[in-house]
Motif scaffolding. Structure first.
Motif, PDB file in Angstrom:
ATOM      1  N   THR A 197       0.824  -1.216   0.000  1.00  7.38           N
ATOM      2  CA  THR A 197       0.000   0.000   0.000  1.00  7.38           C
ATOM      3  C   THR A 197       0.854   1.261   0.000  1.00  7.38           C
ATOM      4  OG1 THR A 197      -0.118  -0.061   2.422  1.00  7.38           O
ATOM      5  CG2 THR A 197      -1.912  -1.146   1.190  1.00  7.38           C
ATOM      6  N   GLU A 198       2.189   1.065   0.082  1.00  6.01           N
ATOM      7  CA  GLU A 198       3.128   2.189   0.069  1.00  6.01           C
ATOM      8  C   GLU A 198       4.200   1.938  -0.981  1.00  6.01           C
ATOM      9  OE1 GLU A 198       4.711   2.306   3.984  1.00  6.01           O
ATOM     10  OE2 GLU A 198       2.987   3.358   4.840  1.00  6.01           O
ATOM     11  N   ASP A 199       4.788   3.021  -1.486  1.00  2.00           N
ATOM     12  CA  ASP A 199       5.889   2.855  -2.425  1.00  2.00           C
ATOM     13  C   ASP A 199       7.194   2.634  -1.658  1.00  2.00           C
ATOM     14  OD1 ASP A 199       6.842   5.319  -1.501  1.00  2.00           O
ATOM     15  OD2 ASP A 199       6.103   6.441  -3.231  1.00  2.00           O
ATOM     16  N   GLU A 200       8.312   2.540  -2.373  1.00  2.00           N
ATOM     17  CA  GLU A 200       9.580   2.210  -1.731  1.00  2.00           C
ATOM     18  C   GLU A 200      10.084   3.312  -0.801  1.00  2.00           C
ATOM     19  OE1 GLU A 200      13.020   2.015  -4.395  1.00  2.00           O
ATOM     20  OE2 GLU A 200      11.804   2.996  -5.951  1.00  2.00           O
ATOM     21  N   TYR A 201       9.514   4.497  -0.901  1.00  2.37           N
ATOM     22  CA  TYR A 201       9.911   5.595  -0.029  1.00  2.37           C
ATOM     23  C   TYR A 201       8.952   5.771   1.145  1.00  2.37           C
ATOM     24  CZ  TYR A 201      12.595   6.511  -4.234  1.00  2.37           C
ATOM     25  OH  TYR A 201      13.417   6.374  -5.317  1.00  2.37           O
ATOM     26  N   GLY A 202       7.994   4.825   1.272  1.00  2.00           N
ATOM     27  CA  GLY A 202       7.055   4.869   2.381  1.00  2.00           C
ATOM     28  C   GLY A 202       5.875   5.779   2.169  1.00  2.00           C
ATOM     29  N   GLN A 203       5.696   6.268   0.930  1.00  2.00           N
ATOM     30  CA  GLN A 203       4.560   7.153   0.641  1.00  2.00           C
ATOM     31  C   GLN A 203       3.347   6.326   0.228  1.00  2.00           C
ATOM     32  OE1 GLN A 203       4.701  10.524   1.181  1.00  2.00           O
ATOM     33  NE2 GLN A 203       6.708   9.960   2.030  1.00  2.00           N
ATOM     34  N   PRO A 204       2.149   6.668   0.729  1.00  2.00           N
ATOM     35  CA  PRO A 204       0.938   5.909   0.381  1.00  2.00           C
ATOM     36  C   PRO A 204       0.684   5.947  -1.128  1.00  2.00           C
ATOM     37  CG  PRO A 204       0.523   7.389   2.228  1.00  2.00           C
ATOM     38  CD  PRO A 204       1.862   7.774   1.663  1.00  2.00           C
TER      39      PRO A 204
END
Length: 448
Positions: A197-204
């Motif tokens: 549910t998040e990308d590799e940078y931790g963004q939703p």
């Protein structure tokens, strides 16, 4: 002149001609080297999308003539796309400050640090696609040869910023689909299969983001069948580079990578999205048409001749084309789908693409001319994270190319004439030798 002296004189001419040809071959000699990337460790369903810095690469001021690659196992055997899907590999040139240790493994620096400077291609995307070389699943059966007299210039020390040195890096994105519940879904990076549910940078992720590289980043896991043994496998990207030493007879080319998602006409910025989705057709049966077509318009900053072109698409792609402003076809690049199970012929996968090699001067692009990039996909079913890129090599027409090409053609004609001369001299020598043998036999004949 005696027969012996005549024969020696003929042989001397032949040797001289052969020496000239050999000298020319050495002067324009094609060199080749095979390398292996750092080890890529995968498990069933796992993803490796790492960055490898300071990779092995030919040294010196050279002209690259081809760059080919494929995934192999530890025994050096080709690996099937049905087991490990090569989403993409790219090779990027960069400059790093002398004395600063290279980052060798799995770090995307973003090249925002002053110690590292991107030395990308000629554009035209303002973000993304800076690579010099790169393909995906089609890598085994796609020609990358740069035609004579052209070459991709690298290693020119005069173009390296003071205090820096030139290096190369890889980004290799591989997906292990052994035992996958939905292998094709894994290759399309469908978010539901990766349970992220998040990308590799931790963004939703955005609510409407169904699949793409933001769901299959390094370390993610695609869904596999329950009870499957997690078997480790070490793989490598084997790459073969061919080049010649740089000389004034080589015509340099610039690399442009065009993207069908480029929206600069509306924003004024070449904000290439890199990927997009294909929705399943709702009226394909009624219209008997299951083709999704996407187009964008681009303008190159130079006048030039296209000397090589090839498109890049994912599974579901049915062809791409690049058109000039008057509608003329500059290049049409079609996918080659596999028919079997062996590496290089995997059924359902794109294993190669047709390429374009226009005759010099036949694919001229004018500065300011609007080009159209077209990407066609089948929409019998939906696809996520597809791509529609065009990779072209352009020789800048401001460099006096006609003269260079003429000199090159004259050189080839001269070599051809020398070849004819050598062949003719060889026949003459054979006749002289035959005559000499016959004369010796006649002189030695003693009737009984």
């Amino acid at each position: 002149m005696s027969r012996g002296k005549s024969l020696a004189f003929s042989l001397a001419i032949v040797l001289f001609a052969i020496g000239v040809l050999n000298s020319e071959a050495l002067e324009n000699g094609l060199k080749s080297m095979v390398y292996l990337s750092p080890k890529i460790t995968l498990y069933p369903g796992s993803v490796s999308n790492k960055y490898y810095y300071d990779i092995e690469f030919p040294k010196g001021h050279i002209a690259i003539k081809s760059f080919n690659a494929e995934v192999v196992d530890e025994a050096g055997s080709p690996v099937s796309l049905q087991e490990t899907y090569l989403h993409h590999w790219i090779a990027l040139r960069y400059y790093n400050r002398k004395g600063v240790k290279n980052i060798n493994y799995n770090v995307n620096l973003g090249f925002l640090q002053s110690d590292f400077i991107v030395a990308g291609n000629a554009g035209i995307c303002d973000s993304g696609l800076p690579q010099f070389f790169g393909l995906g699943s089609e890598t085994r059966k796609t020609s990358t040869d740069v035609p004579d007299p052209y070459g991709i210039e690298v290693g020119n020390s005069l173009k390296v910023p003071a205090g820096y040195e030139e290096n190369w890096m890889f980004n290799i994105h591989a997906i292990d689909t052994r035992g996958a519940v939905d292998a094709m879904g894994c290759t399309e990076c469908r978010c539901d299969l990766y349970n992220v549910t998040e990308d590799e940078y931790g963004q939703p992720l955005k609510p409407n983001y169904l699949g793409g590289v933001n769901c299959c980043y390094d370390g993610t896991q695609c869904k596999v069948n329950s009870g499957l043994e997690s078997t480790e496998r070490n793989l490598y990207l084997k790459y073969t580079i061919k080049w010649v030493d740089w000389s004034d007879s080589i015509v340099p080319v610039q690399i442009f990578i065009l993207d069908v998602t480029d929206s600069w006409e509306h924003t004024g910025i070449h904000d290439c999205l890199i990927e997009y989705d294909i929705e399943k057709s709702t009226n394909g049966v009624a219209t008997n048409d299951f083709t999704n077509t996407r187009r964008s318009s681009v303008i190159l900053p130079i006048d030039g001749d296209v000397v090589y072109a090839v498109a890049h698409q994912h599974c579901g792609g049915i062809g791409s084309a690049l058109y000039g402003e008057n509608g003329r076809v500059i290049c049409s690049s079609d996918p080659i789908y596999g028919q079997g199970t062996s590496a290089g012929d995997e059924e359902g996968y794109i294993v190669g693409r047709s390429t374009c090699y226009p005759e010099p001067g036949s694919a001229r692009i004018l500065k300011g001319e609007a080009l159209t990039v077209e990407s066609n996909y089948s929409n019998k079913k939906s696809h996520t994270g597809v791509m529609g890129h065009f990779y072209i090599l352009v020789a800048d027409s401001s460099l006096g190319l006609n003269e260079s090409i003429q000199i090159h053609d004259e050189l080839k004609e001269l070599i051809s004439l020398w070849g004819v001369a050598v062949f003719g001299l060889a026949i003459c020598v054979a006749v002289l030798v035959s005559c000499q043998k016959r004369n010796r036999n006649e002189d030695a004949y003693m009737p009984y």
